[in-house]
Design a protein around this motif. Structure first.
Motif, PDB file in Angstrom:
ATOM      1  N   GLN A  73       1.001  -1.256  -0.502  1.00 60.34           N
ATOM      2  CA  GLN A  73       0.331   0.442   0.223  1.00 60.34           C
ATOM      3  C   GLN A  73       1.033   1.215  -0.324  1.00 60.34           C
ATOM      4  O   GLN A  73       0.526   1.965  -0.805  1.00 60.34           O
ATOM      5  CB  GLN A  73      -1.158  -0.110   0.984  1.00 60.34           C
ATOM      6  CG  GLN A  73      -2.542  -0.682   1.119  1.00 60.34           C
ATOM      7  CD  GLN A  73      -2.732  -1.416   2.734  1.00 60.34           C
ATOM      8  OE1 GLN A  73      -2.789  -0.559   2.965  1.00 60.34           O
ATOM      9  NE2 GLN A  73      -4.157  -1.928   2.026  1.00 60.34           N
ATOM     10  N   LYS A  74       2.014   1.468   0.510  1.00 56.04           N
ATOM     11  CA  LYS A  74       3.190   2.377   0.855  1.00 56.04           C
ATOM     12  C   LYS A  74       3.738   2.621  -0.371  1.00 56.04           C
ATOM     13  O   LYS A  74       3.794   3.270  -1.050  1.00 56.04           O
ATOM     14  CB  LYS A  74       4.069   1.869   1.952  1.00 56.04           C
ATOM     15  CG  LYS A  74       4.539   3.252   1.743  1.00 56.04           C
ATOM     16  CD  LYS A  74       6.367   3.167   2.384  1.00 56.04           C
ATOM     17  CE  LYS A  74       7.046   4.380   2.870  1.00 56.04           C
ATOM     18  NZ  LYS A  74       8.431   3.851   3.556  1.00 56.04           N
ATOM     19  N   LYS A  75       3.893   1.785  -1.696  1.00 54.01           N
ATOM     20  CA  LYS A  75       4.459   1.519  -2.477  1.00 54.01           C
ATOM     21  C   LYS A  75       3.241   2.297  -3.881  1.00 54.01           C
ATOM     22  O   LYS A  75       3.197   3.086  -4.379  1.00 54.01           O
ATOM     23  CB  LYS A  75       4.954   0.400  -3.110  1.00 54.01           C
ATOM     24  CG  LYS A  75       4.965  -0.205  -5.090  1.00 54.01           C
ATOM     25  CD  LYS A  75       5.874  -0.468  -5.297  1.00 54.01           C
ATOM     26  CE  LYS A  75       6.145  -1.013  -6.592  1.00 54.01           C
ATOM     27  NZ  LYS A  75       6.690  -2.102  -7.725  1.00 54.01           N
ATOM     28  N   TRP A  76       2.220   1.759  -3.893  1.00 48.16           N
ATOM     29  CA  TRP A  76       1.161   2.051  -3.981  1.00 48.16           C
ATOM     30  C   TRP A  76       0.201   3.684  -4.302  1.00 48.16           C
ATOM     31  O   TRP A  76      -0.363   3.818  -5.029  1.00 48.16           O
ATOM     32  CB  TRP A  76      -0.185   1.234  -4.091  1.00 48.16           C
ATOM     33  CG  TRP A  76      -1.013   1.404  -5.340  1.00 48.16           C
ATOM     34  CD1 TRP A  76      -2.706   1.697  -5.084  1.00 48.16           C
ATOM     35  CD2 TRP A  76      -1.725   0.580  -6.512  1.00 48.16           C
ATOM     36  NE1 TRP A  76      -2.856   1.737  -6.192  1.00 48.16           N
ATOM     37  CE2 TRP A  76      -2.298   1.124  -7.424  1.00 48.16           C
ATOM     38  CE3 TRP A  76      -0.204   0.254  -7.465  1.00 48.16           C
ATOM     39  CZ2 TRP A  76      -3.131   0.742  -8.647  1.00 48.16           C
ATOM     40  CZ3 TRP A  76      -0.537   0.064  -8.829  1.00 48.16           C
ATOM     41  CH2 TRP A  76      -1.837  -0.032  -9.350  1.00 48.16           C
ATOM     42  N   GLU A  77       0.517   3.940  -2.971  1.00 50.97           N
ATOM     43  CA  GLU A  77      -0.088   5.493  -2.422  1.00 50.97           C
ATOM     44  C   GLU A  77       1.457   6.681  -3.551  1.00 50.97           C
ATOM     45  O   GLU A  77       1.018   7.218  -3.819  1.00 50.97           O
ATOM     46  CB  GLU A  77       0.219   5.817  -1.081  1.00 50.97           C
ATOM     47  CG  GLU A  77       0.090   6.917  -1.007  1.00 50.97           C
ATOM     48  CD  GLU A  77      -0.008   7.459   0.515  1.00 50.97           C
ATOM     49  OE1 GLU A  77      -0.025   8.796   1.408  1.00 50.97           O
ATOM     50  OE2 GLU A  77       0.243   6.338   1.729  1.00 50.97           O
ATOM     51  N   GLY A  78       2.129   5.835  -3.305  1.00 48.70           N
ATOM     52  CA  GLY A  78       3.293   6.706  -3.906  1.00 48.70           C
ATOM     53  C   GLY A  78       3.152   6.808  -5.722  1.00 48.70           C
ATOM     54  O   GLY A  78       3.672   7.717  -5.855  1.00 48.70           O
ATOM     55  N   LEU A  79       2.294   5.552  -6.503  1.00 50.54           N
ATOM     56  CA  LEU A  79       1.964   5.734  -7.563  1.00 50.54           C
ATOM     57  C   LEU A  79       1.218   6.509  -7.820  1.00 50.54           C
ATOM     58  O   LEU A  79       1.285   7.263  -8.653  1.00 50.54           O
ATOM     59  CB  LEU A  79       1.841   4.556  -8.114  1.00 50.54           C
ATOM     60  CG  LEU A  79       3.123   3.109  -8.175  1.00 50.54           C
ATOM     61  CD1 LEU A  79       3.240   2.009  -8.170  1.00 50.54           C
ATOM     62  CD2 LEU A  79       4.818   3.943  -9.073  1.00 50.54           C
ATOM     63  N   ASP A  92      -8.890   1.415  -3.462  1.00 48.51           N
ATOM     64  CA  ASP A  92      -6.803   0.599  -3.494  1.00 48.51           C
ATOM     65  C   ASP A  92      -6.883   0.186  -2.559  1.00 48.51           C
ATOM     66  O   ASP A  92      -6.442  -1.272  -3.062  1.00 48.51           O
ATOM     67  CB  ASP A  92      -6.132   1.315  -4.976  1.00 48.51           C
ATOM     68  CG  ASP A  92      -6.938   1.976  -6.157  1.00 48.51           C
ATOM     69  OD1 ASP A  92      -7.495   1.201  -6.625  1.00 48.51           O
ATOM     70  OD2 ASP A  92      -6.481   2.314  -6.806  1.00 48.51           O
ATOM     71  N   ASP A  93      -6.803   0.476  -1.148  1.00 47.11           N
ATOM     72  CA  ASP A  93      -6.489  -0.418  -0.096  1.00 47.11           C
ATOM     73  C   ASP A  93      -7.473  -1.251  -0.630  1.00 47.11           C
ATOM     74  O   ASP A  93      -6.856  -2.484   0.506  1.00 47.11           O
ATOM     75  CB  ASP A  93      -6.149   0.725   0.993  1.00 47.11           C
ATOM     76  CG  ASP A  93      -4.400   1.568   0.253  1.00 47.11           C
ATOM     77  OD1 ASP A  93      -4.142   1.315   0.030  1.00 47.11           O
ATOM     78  OD2 ASP A  93      -4.724   2.760   0.963  1.00 47.11           O
ATOM     79  N   LYS A  94      -8.321  -1.267  -0.094  1.00 47.09           N
ATOM     80  CA  LYS A  94      -9.723  -2.488   0.589  1.00 47.09           C
ATOM     81  C   LYS A  94      -9.286  -3.304  -0.622  1.00 47.09           C
ATOM     82  O   LYS A  94      -8.837  -4.821  -0.817  1.00 47.09           O
ATOM     83  CB  LYS A  94     -10.636  -1.438   0.440  1.00 47.09           C
ATOM     84  CG  LYS A  94     -12.097  -2.808   0.453  1.00 47.09           C
ATOM     85  CD  LYS A  94     -13.278  -1.650   0.964  1.00 47.09           C
ATOM     86  CE  LYS A  94     -14.260  -3.092   1.034  1.00 47.09           C
ATOM     87  NZ  LYS A  94     -14.492  -4.201   0.311  1.00 47.09           N
ATOM     88  N   TYR A  95      -9.195  -2.818  -2.362  1.00 44.47           N
ATOM     89  CA  TYR A  95      -8.865  -4.208  -3.204  1.00 44.47           C
ATOM     90  C   TYR A  95      -8.120  -5.119  -3.420  1.00 44.47           C
ATOM     91  O   TYR A  95      -7.812  -6.403  -3.202  1.00 44.47           O
ATOM     92  CB  TYR A  95      -9.084  -3.497  -4.878  1.00 44.47           C
ATOM     93  CG  TYR A  95      -8.763  -4.211  -5.720  1.00 44.47           C
ATOM     94  CD1 TYR A  95      -9.635  -4.934  -6.129  1.00 44.47           C
ATOM     95  CD2 TYR A  95      -7.495  -4.194  -6.225  1.00 44.47           C
ATOM     96  CE1 TYR A  95      -9.662  -6.307  -7.844  1.00 44.47           C
ATOM     97  CE2 TYR A  95      -6.651  -4.871  -7.576  1.00 44.47           C
ATOM     98  CZ  TYR A  95      -8.234  -5.842  -8.328  1.00 44.47           C
ATOM     99  OH  TYR A  95      -7.697  -6.266  -9.337  1.00 44.47           O
ATOM    100  N   PHE A  96      -6.694  -4.682  -2.901  1.00 47.44           N
ATOM    101  CA  PHE A  96      -5.679  -4.945  -2.485  1.00 47.44           C
ATOM    102  C   PHE A  96      -5.932  -5.775  -1.730  1.00 47.44           C
ATOM    103  O   PHE A  96      -4.419  -7.056  -1.221  1.00 47.44           O
ATOM    104  CB  PHE A  96      -4.026  -4.352  -2.661  1.00 47.44           C
ATOM    105  CG  PHE A  96      -4.137  -3.711  -3.821  1.00 47.44           C
ATOM    106  CD1 PHE A  96      -2.984  -4.636  -5.714  1.00 47.44           C
ATOM    107  CD2 PHE A  96      -3.872  -1.891  -4.704  1.00 47.44           C
ATOM    108  CE1 PHE A  96      -3.304  -4.056  -6.453  1.00 47.44           C
ATOM    109  CE2 PHE A  96      -3.677  -1.707  -5.773  1.00 47.44           C
ATOM    110  CZ  PHE A  96      -3.340  -2.458  -7.224  1.00 47.44           C
TER     111      PHE A  96
END
Length: 671
Positions: A73-79, A92-96
């Motif tokens: 989630q930390k990586k995805w937030e940066g993207l 997206d957090d819930k999905y992953f």
């Protein structure tokens, strides 16, 4: 439940659309499904997440759901932040999280017996101590843990003070002649040198701390005082550019030695033999050193076919070596060989997986010699104090970045005025509004262009008339004086946009606008051209001769035949292909070089700048906290490229975000 192909395709596309995973993994997934037809979508999605984190340099992921969710989630937030899509973060957090919670428990040798092993190397993946590895990387990790203990097994023996004093005086006498200031080695350099006579060492330090100088003098004393003159000497680095730079640095260090200062003819004869051995030593990439064979996808030198024990290895820029190449190198080095590994612990880690140098420095401390005092810039200089502050755990002192408003600064200053030895820092505060920032940055780039790049075309044309040495030297100095260093490739502050702006400004004639390259243009190799001994990261400038355009580069060779011997080709001679030499400069017809292997280089990425130095640098950092390319290693690498003036386009919050964000890679190497 069998994987739903459409679900998996959609998931992969979701990652791919964010530039979060490289396309090659899609083919790998197809192979995995063939090996394990009953694998579920969720399990494959977790493997995709592993592949994405592997692309970031991690070699393993935790099999704990909570830990993996946090990391991902930390990586995805940066993207999301990078793409301006933070509004969808919660969904997206819930999905992953749902995918990881369902898929990770299935990642086991019992549920996926054809894919995952526990305790052997015969499956694509292996689980060990709560971590999932691709078996290839697990093998490399185990190999490094085993080999480094065998090769770096000496305990620290602190040199005696009288040994240091004697060595200091020896090199003072050997280097002080004909108006040259004698070389004065610092205490930490003397300690590393003397330890290296009996120990294999990891020598670390920032730019200008003298790593290559120390190892050159260490080799000098080693060959003079130990019975190793019949040993083979290998100089290697992860890239051709870094290998060339090491050879050039050693040649410059040797040039400072005055053999006539040696009192007796017998000692002089031995010293001349050592000088010849060191001066003739060739540097190479690690791949070439190990003799990579594309047909077998392996190396000639390996665990079964090691180098001779009577060998000395100097490995430079070790922070750039990924885990699999590091493993292959250590396996090929015999236990009795002498080894010196050089690198900067604070620079960016390797592009590929791993952070081996950092692990060795943290966990093999008995074999580490750290050099802290830089001769490039003083620790008390403006840039020295900023560099130190960016490495500390406390908040950055605003005064150290010298924040100023561009509109005020430009009225009384000029980029081309670089104070000698002062190493000043100036940070321009970006405008708040995007439209205002666009105008401001364009003006800064145009002013930089006028100061450093506009005159290159006329200089290149003048030098092209007769290729006279002084004109070539002057052109090269001008071409190497300044660079814009960008964290990003795309966007307002990216390499592509800034190079386009500068090129459009410099192409002043219709003819130049229609040409692929123009005289005076700065270019950089982006892919190795080994047949010409040109490597990714080599830079040059375009010149003309008889209507043809050439790329002029500087290489540390005595004559072109040396280059021919080093080139990996049995084709026509380099001269027959139109390549020629003038002094230390080589000229390559641009039509020989594939267009996709060259790009404009007024602005370069911070990654590409590693190992280089410029009299003036302009650093452009992403302005969003949480951006994947805003971190301590990026900022450190950028500001330490300076050999004069440092300009930064960033506000306080951006620099503070960089300081407080440290790249951390999961490798689980234990020493």
């Amino acid at each position: 439940m069998k994987a739903d192909k459409k679900q998996l395709t959609d998931f992969f596309k979701k990652l791919s659309d964010m530039n979060c995973i490289t396309p090659v993994w899609e083919k790998v997934l197809e192979v995995l499904i063939q090996l394990e037809p009953d694998v579920s979508f969720e399990a494959l999605a977790v493997i995709c997440i592993y592949f994405s984190l592997l692309d970031d340099g991690n070699i393993c992921i935790p099999v704990s759901q909570g830990k993996l969710i946090d990391k991902w989630q930390k990586k995805w937030e940066g993207l999301l932040l990078q793409e301006g899509l933070l509004a969808q973060k919660a969904d997206d957090d819930k999905y992953f999280a749902d995918i990881i919670n369902k898929g990770l428990p299935q990642i086991s040798s019992t549920q996926l017996p054809n894919l995952i092993a526990e305790g052997n190397f015969f499956k694509p993946f292996i689980i060990d101590a709560g971590w999932l590895f691709a078996t290839k990387y697990y093998k490399a990790k185990i190999s490094i843990e085993t080999r480094i203990k065998l090769i770096m097994k000496h305990n620290t023996i602190k040199p005696l003070e009288e040994e240091k004093l004697a060595t200091l005086e020896y090199f003072k006498n050997l280097t002080g002649f004909e108006g040259h200031s004698p070389m004065t080695l610092k205490d930490e350099q003397l300690e590393a040198l003397l330890r290296g006579l009996d120990e294999n060492l990891i020598i670390t330090g920032g730019p200008g701390t003298g790593k290559t100088t120390v190892v050159c003098y260490l080799l000098w004393k080693l060959f003079l005082t130990k019975d190793v003159m019949d040993y083979s000497l290998y100089l290697a680095a992860p890239s051709g550019k870094a290998a060339d730079r090491m050879k050039e640095s050693i040649s410059e260090t040797l040039a400072r030695l005055n053999l006539n200062a040696i009192p007796t003819s017998q000692e002089r004869d031995k010293a001349q033999a050592v000088f010849a051995k060191l001066n003739s030593a060739q540097s190479s990439t690690i791949h070439r050193l190990l003799s990579f064979n594309p047909s077998t996808n392996g190396f000639r030198y390996n665990a079964e076919n090691q180098f001779d024990e009577k060998s000395i290895f100097v490995i430079d820029e070790a922070s750039m070596i990924d885990i699999t190449l590091f493993s292959a190198l250590l396996e090929a080095i015999p236990e009795g060989a002498r080894v010196f590994i050089l690198g900067d612990k604070d620079q960016l880690p390797s592009v590929q997986a791993g952070a081996v140098l950092g692990e060795l420095l943290a966990k093999k401390t008995n074999s580490v010699a750290e050099l802290k005092q830089s001769s490039r810039f003083n620790d008390n200089s403006d840039v020295g104090r900023l560099k130190k502050a960016m490495q500390e755990e406390k908040a950055l002192d605003k005064e150290l970045a010298f924040f100023t408003q561009w509109d005020n600064w430009k009225l009384t200053h000029n980029f081309s005025d670089i104070p000698q030895g002062a190493f000043p820092v100036t940070s321009f505060v970006p405008e708040k509004k995007y439209s205002d920032r666009t105008v401001q940055l364009e003006e800064i780039i145009n002013t930089w262009n006028q100061a450093f790049y506009e005159n290159l075309t006329s200089q290149a044309l003048a030098a092209s008339q007769d290729f006279e040495k002084n004109k070539l030297d002057s052109l090269w100095q001008s071409a190497s004086k300044a660079r814009i260093l960008c964290a990003e490739r795309k966007g307002l502050q990216g390499v592509e946009s800034i190079n386009n702006q500068i090129c459009n400004s410099l192409k002043k004639t219709p003819q130049a606008a229609n040409e692929d390259y123009f005289t005076g243009q700065l270019l950089m190799l982006t892919k190795n051209q080994s047949i010409f001994c040109l490597y990714n990261g080599d830079s040059g400038i375009v010149v003309e001769k008889n209507g043809l355009k050439y790329l002029m580069v500087k290489k540390e060779i005595k004559n072109i035949s040396d280059l021919q011997n080093a080139a990996t080709t049995n084709d026509r001679s380099l001269a027959q292909q139109g390549i020629f030499q003038k002094g230390s400069y080589l000229f390559y017809p641009l039509h020989l070089l594939p267009k996709e292997s060259i790009e404009t280089a007024y602005a370069i990425t911070i990654h590409k700048s590693q190992g280089s130095g410029y009299k003036a640098i302009l650093v452009l950092l992403p302005d969003q906290p949480g951006h994947p390319l805003l971190n301590r290693q990026i900022a450190y690498t950028a500001i330490t490229r300076t050999e004069g003036a440092t300009y930064i386009y960033a506000d306080y919050d951006t620099l503070e975000a960089a300081r407080s964000t440290v790249i951390q890679r999961d490798t689980q190497i234990h020493l």
